[in-house]
Write a protein that holds these residues in place. Structure first.
Motif, short mmCIF file in Angstrom:
data_model
loop_
_atom_site.label_atom_id
_atom_site.label_comp_id
_atom_site.label_asym_id
_atom_site.label_seq_id
_atom_site.Cartn_x
_atom_site.Cartn_y
_atom_site.Cartn_z
N LEU A 111 -54.65 -44.77 62.17
CA LEU A 111 -54.36 -43.34 62.03
C LEU A 111 -52.89 -43.11 61.72
CD1 LEU A 111 -56.18 -42.31 65.33
CD2 LEU A 111 -57.14 -42.13 63.03
N THR A 112 -52.62 -41.98 61.08
CA THR A 112 -51.24 -41.62 60.80
C THR A 112 -51.01 -40.14 61.10
OG1 THR A 112 -49.51 -41.56 59.11
CG2 THR A 112 -51.74 -41.15 58.37
N HIS A 113 -49.81 -39.85 61.60
CA HIS A 113 -49.39 -38.47 61.88
C HIS A 113 -47.89 -38.51 62.12
CE1 HIS A 113 -48.94 -34.59 63.99
NE2 HIS A 113 -50.04 -34.24 63.35
N GLU A 114 -47.23 -37.39 61.92
CA GLU A 114 -45.77 -37.34 62.11
C GLU A 114 -45.36 -37.65 63.54
OE1 GLU A 114 -44.32 -33.64 60.69
OE2 GLU A 114 -44.63 -34.14 58.57
N ARG A 115 -46.20 -37.29 64.49
CA ARG A 115 -45.92 -37.60 65.90
C ARG A 115 -47.20 -38.15 66.54
NH1 ARG A 115 -47.05 -33.43 69.56
NH2 ARG A 115 -48.06 -31.62 68.62
N ALA A 116 -47.62 -39.27 66.03
CA ALA A 116 -48.92 -39.84 66.38
C ALA A 116 -49.07 -40.12 67.88
CB ALA A 116 -49.15 -41.13 65.59
N TYR A 117 -48.07 -40.72 68.50
CA TYR A 117 -48.20 -41.13 69.90
C TYR A 117 -48.23 -39.92 70.83
CZ TYR A 117 -46.49 -45.14 67.30
OH TYR A 117 -46.32 -46.10 66.34
N GLU A 118 -47.37 -38.97 70.57
CA GLU A 118 -47.32 -37.77 71.40
C GLU A 118 -48.60 -36.95 71.25
OE1 GLU A 118 -44.57 -33.71 71.92
OE2 GLU A 118 -44.08 -35.22 70.40
N LEU A 119 -49.05 -36.78 70.02
CA LEU A 119 -50.25 -35.99 69.77
C LEU A 119 -51.49 -36.64 70.38
CD1 LEU A 119 -51.69 -33.62 68.42
CD2 LEU A 119 -51.83 -34.99 66.32
N MET A 120 -51.59 -37.96 70.25
CA MET A 120 -52.74 -38.66 70.81
C MET A 120 -52.82 -38.45 72.31
SD MET A 120 -55.40 -40.50 70.10
CE MET A 120 -55.13 -41.28 68.51
N SER A 121 -51.67 -38.53 72.96
CA SER A 121 -51.62 -38.32 74.41
C SER A 121 -52.10 -36.92 74.78
CB SER A 121 -50.20 -38.55 74.92
OG SER A 121 -50.11 -38.32 76.30
N GLU A 122 -51.81 -35.96 73.93
CA GLU A 122 -52.17 -34.57 74.21
C GLU A 122 -53.68 -34.33 74.10
OE1 GLU A 122 -49.96 -32.25 71.47
OE2 GLU A 122 -48.00 -32.66 72.40
N ILE A 123 -54.32 -34.96 73.13
CA ILE A 123 -55.71 -34.61 72.85
C ILE A 123 -56.74 -35.48 73.56
CG2 ILE A 123 -55.07 -33.66 70.61
CD1 ILE A 123 -56.33 -36.11 69.31
N ILE A 124 -56.35 -36.69 74.01
CA ILE A 124 -57.36 -37.54 74.63
C ILE A 124 -57.52 -37.26 76.12
CG2 ILE A 124 -57.10 -39.36 72.93
CD1 ILE A 124 -55.50 -40.96 74.92
N GLY A 125 -56.48 -36.77 76.78
CA GLY A 125 -56.58 -36.44 78.19
C GLY A 125 -56.23 -37.61 79.10
N PRO A 126 -56.28 -37.40 80.43
CA PRO A 126 -55.98 -38.44 81.41
C PRO A 126 -56.88 -39.66 81.26
CG PRO A 126 -56.02 -36.29 82.45
CD PRO A 126 -56.55 -36.09 81.06
N ASP A 127 -56.41 -40.80 81.77
CA ASP A 127 -57.15 -42.06 81.62
C ASP A 127 -58.56 -41.98 82.19
OD1 ASP A 127 -55.10 -43.31 80.33
OD2 ASP A 127 -54.33 -44.36 82.09
N ASP A 128 -58.71 -41.42 83.38
CA ASP A 128 -60.03 -41.34 84.02
C ASP A 128 -60.75 -40.08 83.55
OD1 ASP A 128 -62.26 -41.09 85.70
OD2 ASP A 128 -61.20 -42.06 87.37
N PRO A 129 -61.92 -40.22 82.93
CA PRO A 129 -62.65 -39.04 82.45
C PRO A 129 -62.95 -38.02 83.53
CG PRO A 129 -63.56 -41.04 81.50
CD PRO A 129 -62.59 -41.48 82.55
#
Length: 212
Positions: free
Chosen positions: A77-95
């Motif tokens: 995947l590619t995005h200008e702020r890939a790591y920050e954005l991914m952290s925002e949309i996937i949520g905490p580690d434990d569902p």
């Protein structure tokens, strides 16, 4: 532009279409994808941190490994702020925790419990480089230095091939496998000329009637 790798874990592959769409809706561009069969050795490799070490918590590590075993879908995947954005949309580690704190996150919607949390992602540039080299080795020669990203030109070439050429070539190869022509190169060239999506062959009504 930043590049990262996201692994849709085996338990969540059934929801891959919805998950991929959510990533696209968030602004990610998918420039590579593949299915892989993850065994124990590869799962151990994926559980390593940036320092190349695996967490000492045996039970936690065992759960992480179990959640990775099987057929997974790997995305580049590619995005200008890939790591920050991914952290925002996937949520905490434990569902379970994600459903309490971020009910609309990917892990809240498609995760089970614990390590069965839909996605394993590269959380930093260093981890992204390691996973790109592992899952997408043809991109590895474009990784130069500690601050550069995957070559944009290489990505554009790959995207162009996938969009403009691959569908027609797959049809051509299927046709050749079915017909098994005596002159395969000539047959292939003629097929491509007759089925060029940018210049479709127009059949006149009188020609169509003659074939009936």
């Amino acid at each position: 532009m930043q590049y990262t790798v996201a692994i849709i874990k085996p338990h969540a592959v059934v929801n891959r279409i919805k998950i991929v769409q959510l990533l696209k809706d968030a602004g990610f561009r998918i420039v590579g994808e593949r299915y892989v069969e993850i065994n124990v050795d590869e799962a151990w490799y994926l559980c390593k941190d940036e320092a190349g070490k695996v967490a000492a918590d045996n039970l936690h590590t065992e759960n992480r490994i179990q959640a990775l075993l099987g057929t997974a879908m790997v995305l580049l995947l590619t995005h200008e702020r890939a790591y920050e954005l991914m952290s925002e949309i996937i949520g905490p580690d434990d569902p379970v925790d994600a459903r309490k704190k971020q009910p609309n996150s990917i892990r809240a919607r498609f995760g089970d419990v614990g390590a069965f949390n839909v996605l394993a992602v590269s959380e930093s540039y260093k981890m992204a480089v390691r996973n790109i080299q592992h899952f997408f080795p043809r991109f590895s020669d474009t990784l130069n230095g500690p601050t550069s990203d995957v070559s944009q030109e290489r990505i554009q070439i790959d995207a162009y091939f996938r969009e403009k050429m691959l569908p027609t070539l797959l049809d051509a190869f299927y046709d050749m496998a079915t017909v098994k022509p005596a002159e395969p190169v000539t047959h292939l060239s003629q097929f491509l000329l007759n089925n060029n999506p940018n210049h479709p062959k127009v059949v006149r009504p009188e020609d169509a009637n003659m074939k009936q």
